[in-house]
Design a protein around this motif. Structure first.
Motif, PDB file in Angstrom:
ATOM      1  N   UNK A 165       2.150 -13.094   9.806  1.00 13.84           N
ATOM      2  CA  UNK A 165       2.081 -11.877   8.987  1.00 13.84           C
ATOM      3  C   UNK A 165       0.815 -11.860   8.137  1.00 13.84           C
ATOM      4  N   UNK A 166      -0.206 -12.618   8.532  1.00 18.99           N
ATOM      5  CA  UNK A 166      -1.416 -12.714   7.721  1.00 18.99           C
ATOM      6  C   UNK A 166      -1.114 -13.479   6.442  1.00 18.99           C
ATOM      7  N   UNK A 167      -2.012 -13.375   5.449  1.00 20.24           N
ATOM      8  CA  UNK A 167      -1.743 -14.042   4.169  1.00 20.24           C
ATOM      9  C   UNK A 167      -2.591 -13.404   3.079  1.00 20.24           C
ATOM     10  N   UNK A 222      -8.674   2.161  -4.005  1.00 22.00           N
ATOM     11  CA  UNK A 222      -7.665   3.073  -3.433  1.00 22.00           C
ATOM     12  C   UNK A 222      -6.547   2.274  -2.777  1.00 22.00           C
ATOM     13  N   UNK A 223      -6.950   1.184  -2.080  1.00 23.55           N
ATOM     14  CA  UNK A 223      -5.938   0.336  -1.445  1.00 23.55           C
ATOM     15  C   UNK A 223      -5.072  -0.354  -2.517  1.00 23.55           C
ATOM     16  N   UNK A 224      -5.745  -0.949  -3.534  1.00 23.67           N
ATOM     17  CA  UNK A 224      -4.999  -1.669  -4.582  1.00 23.67           C
ATOM     18  C   UNK A 224      -3.970  -0.755  -5.219  1.00 23.67           C
ATOM     19  N   UNK A 225      -4.433   0.460  -5.500  1.00 24.21           N
ATOM     20  CA  UNK A 225      -3.583   1.432  -6.158  1.00 24.21           C
ATOM     21  C   UNK A 225      -2.362   1.775  -5.297  1.00 24.21           C
ATOM     22  N   UNK A 226      -2.638   2.113  -4.025  1.00 24.60           N
ATOM     23  CA  UNK A 226      -1.533   2.502  -3.140  1.00 24.60           C
ATOM     24  C   UNK A 226      -0.583   1.317  -2.933  1.00 24.60           C
ATOM     25  N   UNK A 227      -1.151   0.116  -2.761  1.00 23.83           N
ATOM     26  CA  UNK A 227      -0.294  -1.051  -2.481  1.00 23.83           C
ATOM     27  C   UNK A 227       0.626  -1.323  -3.682  1.00 23.83           C
ATOM     28  N   UNK A 275       1.077  -8.704   5.445  1.00 21.77           N
ATOM     29  CA  UNK A 275       1.950  -7.642   5.956  1.00 21.77           C
ATOM     30  C   UNK A 275       2.967  -7.242   4.891  1.00 21.77           C
ATOM     31  N   UNK A 276       2.928  -5.986   4.498  1.00 25.27           N
ATOM     32  CA  UNK A 276       3.841  -5.514   3.453  1.00 25.27           C
ATOM     33  C   UNK A 276       5.266  -5.357   4.010  1.00 25.27           C
ATOM     34  N   UNK A 277       5.361  -5.223   5.335  1.00 24.98           N
ATOM     35  CA  UNK A 277       6.671  -4.968   5.943  1.00 24.98           C
ATOM     36  C   UNK A 277       7.363  -6.226   6.452  1.00 24.98           C
ATOM     37  N   UNK A 278       6.834  -7.427   6.074  1.00 24.42           N
ATOM     38  CA  UNK A 278       7.359  -8.682   6.638  1.00 24.42           C
ATOM     39  C   UNK A 278       8.878  -8.804   6.444  1.00 24.42           C
ATOM     40  N   UNK A 279       9.337  -8.626   5.220  1.00 26.13           N
ATOM     41  CA  UNK A 279      10.768  -8.858   4.966  1.00 26.13           C
ATOM     42  C   UNK A 279      11.631  -7.766   5.607  1.00 26.13           C
ATOM     43  N   UNK A 280      11.078  -6.563   5.666  1.00 29.94           N
ATOM     44  CA  UNK A 280      11.766  -5.463   6.337  1.00 29.94           C
ATOM     45  C   UNK A 280      11.943  -5.816   7.821  1.00 29.94           C
ATOM     46  N   UNK A 281      10.836  -6.291   8.436  1.00 28.54           N
ATOM     47  CA  UNK A 281      10.855  -6.617   9.868  1.00 28.54           C
ATOM     48  C   UNK A 281      11.844  -7.746  10.151  1.00 28.54           C
TER      49      UNK A 281
END
Ligand code: HEM
Length: 471
Positions: free
Chosen positions: A408-410, A89-94, A415-421
């Protein structure tokens, strides 16, 4: 495995509550080293800062360590969010959401961010003109809330202008309740919702209205909600085309095998937007606040950042491309994230038995990453309490193990929002430093006193004074 003796019932929680998580992690690593075994109830809990083993867990064997634990038991709209989703479910949403944070999509959102950054620097000028000292964290919280609400929810909170107070208050309620994910998870498992019904109902209605208007093409904006709707339309269009081309038998066999979802439903879109708020509002606000604390307390560094901004941007429009040219600013932001990482810890759960270095760990073991001691290890970062942006010169970076720096972890679950942040922070910072200089005031605490929560925080706010720059 080295580690403290188990404490019945409460486990390590009493130490964490007394010392705060940062101090607790520092003491543990200092006493027991880079791989530490603790029990959380009956579950093995490993505090891991060994860089090679971390690389195995986060990257090489990331298929074993796909899930995190922290938000288990959380129900309501949050269960659909990336932070809590598991396995397929996570893989799919990501994979559906990741393109939303691509360079092209961030550029599309830039216009929305830009409008808000103008209000932000104007508020700073007001403080300068009133000669008022203030807690920069409150202003940064308004800035990051307005940006997330606008770019990801598709709504205007305008908290920088004190507009839409009802919405701002409701959104803040979500964040305030998850500041301690451990408590949220505990109550979630007992069947209590940590989130007030009025805030859920208010924001669900609002986002549903926006979704309906967008689907009827009554309005369009370059935000997350729009991107999800556009994606849904593209997928439907592609599927219709394929259905027209292929015969019934083939369609049936494709449906049988094509089990992965390609779009998110309305509940899931709302859940993701809420998670972005929870994960992105306070973290980015803390980054910007610690950055300005450094500016106020390290005037030489502030002048260098200012000089670069003047040289590269002058009085021109601050574009996405120009922001990318500010290399010294990048180094100062990286050093801020090293000294004050907003996410001081993150986890992974072993999905099967696993050989971690010399130790066999059973399925269900939790790997806990203590980011703060990793970022302050004197063997990797000489003089770790000193603020030295040059540590992030490309040649210096190349000498270090990549797992020595994890704001941002690895790995695939980073973190999916790294570049946004980073984009919203750089934009706000560049616009601010062009017009005002940050200074220490009588309430600035040096050194910064850190709070005890799981997200790094200053104990008593970050108080500063700003002075207009003469043009
Ligand atoms: C300076 C700001 C930020 C910091 C320091 C930060 C830090 C982190 C860290 C440490 C993680 C865990 C990574 C891991 O487990 O490997 C994470 C995950 C996450 N962050 Fe951020 N974050 C920031 C801003 C944001 C923003 C602005 C958003 C949304 C727009 C966001 C959305 C998320 C999400 C959704 C996850 C979970 C990803 C997943 O499980 O697939 N973060 N963040």
């Amino acid at each position: 495995m080295p580690g403290p003796a188990p404490i019945p019932f409460v486990g390590e929680l009493c130490y964490i509550l007394c010392k705060g998580l940062i101090k607790y992690h520092i003491d543990l690593v200092h006493k027991y080293g880079k791989i530490i075994g603790i029990f959380d109830g009956k579950t093995p809990f490993i505090v891991l800062s060994d860089p090679n083993l971390l690389r195995n867990v986060l990257i090489k064997d990331s298929n074993v360590f796909i899930n995190r634990r922290v938000l288990e038991g959380i129900s309501g709209p949050f269960e659909h969010g990336l932070l809590a989703l598991k396995d397929e479910q996570w893989k799919n949403a990501r994979s559906i959401i990741s393109p939303t944070f691509s360079t092209a999509k961030l550029k599309a959102m830039y216009g929305l961010m830009n409008e808000i950054s103008d209000m932000y620097y104007k508020r700073l000028l007001e403080y300068a003109d009133k000669q008022e000292i203030f807690d920069i964290k409150l202003l940064n919280g308004q800035y990051t809330l307005d940006i997330i609400a606008s770019c990801l929810f598709g709504i205007g909170t305008n908290s920088l202008q004190h507009a839409n107070v009802t919405l701002t208050n409701h959104l803040k309620k979500f964040f305030n309740r998850v500041i301690s994910p451990r408590l949220a998870s505990y109550f979630g498992k007992k069947g209590y919702s940590m989130f007030p019904k009025d805030a859920i109902d208010y924001t669900t209605n609002l986002v549903n209205q926006i979704l309906a208007r967008r689907r009827q093409r009554l309005e369009r904006r370059n935000d997350f909600i729009q991107m999800m709707i556009d994606h849904e339309e593209e997928v439907n269009h592609e599927e219709n085309e394929i259905n027209q081309r292929t015969d019934k038998k083939e369609q049936q066999s494709q449906q049988q095998w094509g089990t992965l979802k390609k779009t998110l439903n309305d509940k899931e879109i709302f859940g993701q937007a809420l998670i972005f708020l929870v994960a992105g509002y306070e973290t980015t606000s803390i980054l910007m606040s610690c950055f300005f604390y450094v500016m106020a307390t390290e005037p030489v560094i502030q002048e260098k950042v200012y000089e670069e901004i003047r040289q590269e941007l002058g009085d021109d429009e601050v574009t996405h491309e120009k922001l990318n040219q500010l290399s010294y600013l990048d180094m100062v932001i990286s050093e801020t994230l090293r000294m004050y990482p907003p996410g001081i810890t993150f986890d992974r759960v072993a999905s099967c038995d696993y050989q971690l270095g010399n130790y066999h760990i059973p399925k269900g073991s939790i790997i806990n990453v203590p980011v703060y001691p990793i970022h302050h290890d004197p063997n990797v970062w000489p003089d770790p309490e000193k603020f030295i942006p040059e540590r992030f010169l490309p040649a210096e970076k190349a000498k270090r193990h990549p797992m020595a720096y994890l704001p941002f972890g690895d790995g695939p679950r980073n973190c999916i929002g790294m570049r946004f942040a980073l984009l919203e922070a750089k934009l706000g910072i560049a616009k601010a430093l062009r017009v005002v200089e940050f200074q220490k005031c009588e309430k600035t605490q040096v050194p910064l006193q850190l709070g005890k929560l799981e997200i790094l925080n200053s104990k008593n706010g970050i108080w500063v004074r700003v002075v207009r720059r003469s043009q």
